[in-house]
Design a protein around this motif. Sequence first.
Motif, PDB file in Angstrom:
ATOM      1  N   VAL A   1       1.561  -7.314  48.716  1.00 36.69           N
ATOM      2  CA  VAL A   1       2.592  -6.826  47.809  1.00 36.69           C
ATOM      3  C   VAL A   1       3.075  -5.483  48.332  1.00 36.69           C
ATOM      4  N   LEU A   2       4.389  -5.351  48.482  1.00 34.79           N
ATOM      5  CA  LEU A   2       5.002  -4.112  48.930  1.00 34.79           C
ATOM      6  C   LEU A   2       5.779  -3.506  47.772  1.00 34.79           C
ATOM      7  N   GLU A   3       5.799  -2.188  47.716  1.00 35.18           N
ATOM      8  CA  GLU A   3       6.384  -1.478  46.575  1.00 35.18           C
ATOM      9  C   GLU A   3       7.259  -0.337  47.067  1.00 35.18           C
ATOM     10  N   ARG A   4       8.329  -0.075  46.323  1.00 36.49           N
ATOM     11  CA  ARG A   4       9.154   1.110  46.570  1.00 36.49           C
ATOM     12  C   ARG A   4       9.805   1.536  45.259  1.00 36.49           C
ATOM     13  N   PHE A   5      10.361   2.753  45.251  1.00 39.30           N
ATOM     14  CA  PHE A   5      11.008   3.292  44.062  1.00 39.30           C
ATOM     15  C   PHE A   5      12.398   3.824  44.422  1.00 39.30           C
ATOM     16  N   ASN A   6      13.338   3.626  43.519  1.00 39.70           N
ATOM     17  CA  ASN A   6      14.661   4.238  43.569  1.00 39.70           C
ATOM     18  C   ASN A   6      14.877   5.015  42.278  1.00 39.70           C
ATOM     19  N   TRP A   7      15.743   6.004  42.300  1.00 41.91           N
ATOM     20  CA  TRP A   7      16.030   6.707  41.060  1.00 41.91           C
ATOM     21  C   TRP A   7      17.461   7.210  41.048  1.00 41.91           C
ATOM     22  N   THR A   8      17.965   7.436  39.846  1.00 42.12           N
ATOM     23  CA  THR A   8      19.256   8.064  39.661  1.00 42.12           C
ATOM     24  C   THR A   8      19.269   8.707  38.277  1.00 42.12           C
ATOM     25  N   VAL A   9      20.349   9.333  37.921  1.00 44.62           N
ATOM     26  CA  VAL A   9      20.524   9.859  36.569  1.00 44.62           C
ATOM     27  C   VAL A   9      21.688   9.130  35.917  1.00 44.62           C
TER      28      VAL A   9
ATOM     29  N   ILE B   1       0.609  -2.203  48.326  1.00 45.68           N
ATOM     30  CA  ILE B   1      -0.203  -1.882  47.158  1.00 45.68           C
ATOM     31  C   ILE B   1      -1.197  -3.017  46.934  1.00 45.68           C
ATOM     32  N   GLU B   2      -2.174  -2.779  46.081  1.00 38.27           N
ATOM     33  CA  GLU B   2      -3.138  -3.828  45.754  1.00 38.27           C
ATOM     34  C   GLU B   2      -2.426  -4.972  45.019  1.00 38.27           C
ATOM     35  N   PRO B   3      -2.714  -6.213  45.361  1.00 33.15           N
ATOM     36  CA  PRO B   3      -2.060  -7.344  44.694  1.00 33.15           C
ATOM     37  C   PRO B   3      -2.223  -7.319  43.174  1.00 33.15           C
ATOM     38  N   GLU B   4      -3.345  -6.790  42.698  1.00 38.51           N
ATOM     39  CA  GLU B   4      -3.584  -6.733  41.251  1.00 38.51           C
ATOM     40  C   GLU B   4      -2.574  -5.828  40.537  1.00 38.51           C
ATOM     41  N   ALA B   5      -1.924  -4.947  41.279  1.00 37.32           N
ATOM     42  CA  ALA B   5      -0.970  -4.008  40.681  1.00 37.32           C
ATOM     43  C   ALA B   5       0.465  -4.542  40.694  1.00 37.32           C
ATOM     44  N   TRP B   6       0.622  -5.817  41.090  1.00 35.77           N
ATOM     45  CA  TRP B   6       1.968  -6.395  41.223  1.00 35.77           C
ATOM     46  C   TRP B   6       2.807  -6.214  39.947  1.00 35.77           C
ATOM     47  N   LEU B   7       2.320  -6.694  38.826  1.00 37.24           N
ATOM     48  CA  LEU B   7       3.061  -6.600  37.565  1.00 37.24           C
ATOM     49  C   LEU B   7       2.275  -5.895  36.463  1.00 37.24           C
ATOM     50  N   ALA B   8       1.078  -5.501  36.757  1.00 40.26           N
ATOM     51  CA  ALA B   8       0.229  -4.894  35.733  1.00 40.26           C
ATOM     52  C   ALA B   8      -0.239  -3.513  36.196  1.00 40.26           C
ATOM     53  N   PRO B   9      -0.299  -2.556  35.244  1.00 36.88           N
ATOM     54  CA  PRO B   9       0.130  -2.703  33.845  1.00 36.88           C
ATOM     55  C   PRO B   9       1.644  -2.686  33.721  1.00 36.88           C
ATOM     56  N   ASP B  10       2.141  -3.337  32.678  1.00 32.06           N
ATOM     57  CA  ASP B  10       3.582  -3.355  32.436  1.00 32.06           C
ATOM     58  C   ASP B  10       3.943  -2.114  31.622  1.00 32.06           C
ATOM     59  N   THR B  11       4.389  -1.091  32.316  1.00 30.63           N
ATOM     60  CA  THR B  11       4.657   0.197  31.659  1.00 30.63           C
ATOM     61  C   THR B  11       5.852   0.155  30.717  1.00 30.63           C
ATOM     62  N   GLU B  12       6.670  -0.881  30.819  1.00 30.80           N
ATOM     63  CA  GLU B  12       7.881  -0.967  29.997  1.00 30.80           C
ATOM     64  C   GLU B  12       7.838  -2.136  29.015  1.00 30.80           C
TER      65      GLU B  12
END
Length: 259
Positions: free
Chosen positions: A147-155, A10-21
Amino acid sequence: MTLAPGLKPIEPEAWLAPDTEAHVLSEKRALMRDHRGEVYAAREGSELAALELASAVHAVAGPGEGVWTSALEAAASAVSDDLCVLMKDADDIWRLEAASLCAPTFWRLSEKLGEPLGGLHGPVPGANPGMVSRIHRMFDAVQPGQVLERFNWTVQPGAARYTPDQTPFKKMAAGLPVDHALDALWLRVERQTISKLPQSGAIVFTIRVAIDPLKAALADEAHTAAFRSAWDGIDPVLAGYKGWPHYARLVHAALAGLH
């Protein structure tokens, strides 16, 4: 560079921003103050890497809030993400050396600090040795500025964020009636990033947890179909690791009542 499953640049600028939480920061800071021994730990020798990471975080998120004992905690107070620092030891093995961990998904920092990648991923089905070797090579190959990104999910039943142990969720799920399943279940999504600090060469692993009502994620037929496919199509061994059999009757009841 060989990426581990699910990782993408991902773009380095997206590392921590925006902080959605960012709305959980007050809750997070209270946990950091009141339960420091459970959510923060650092091994000797990690101080300079923590200072370097803190500088990078503050450049994105500002100074944070409150007075903190360590640079890593000060940085963690400024973002909703958990912050983990991994460094190579004398045997060329990546180990977890420091972390501020306020939203663990079923693991305890006290049990993982100092562990190599194999110890960190040991409980995950299929993680050893193939995935661990791939992650080790990827850690070696990633360059500062990437910067590398991934997602995990559960319920999960309920909206708790600090969840070092899955047992309370399992007990809660066993006592919930199926006619309230859709309102009782929440979707827990982890956004993970991996990057490398330019001076120390340490790996930074960030974890941002978003928790939303499952009902909101199943707002239309397309999203419901995608969720159903993912739920039904998971490897049974991985489903067991995630604890999904304990929530299956609630999930099936929730899906049955939709659309």
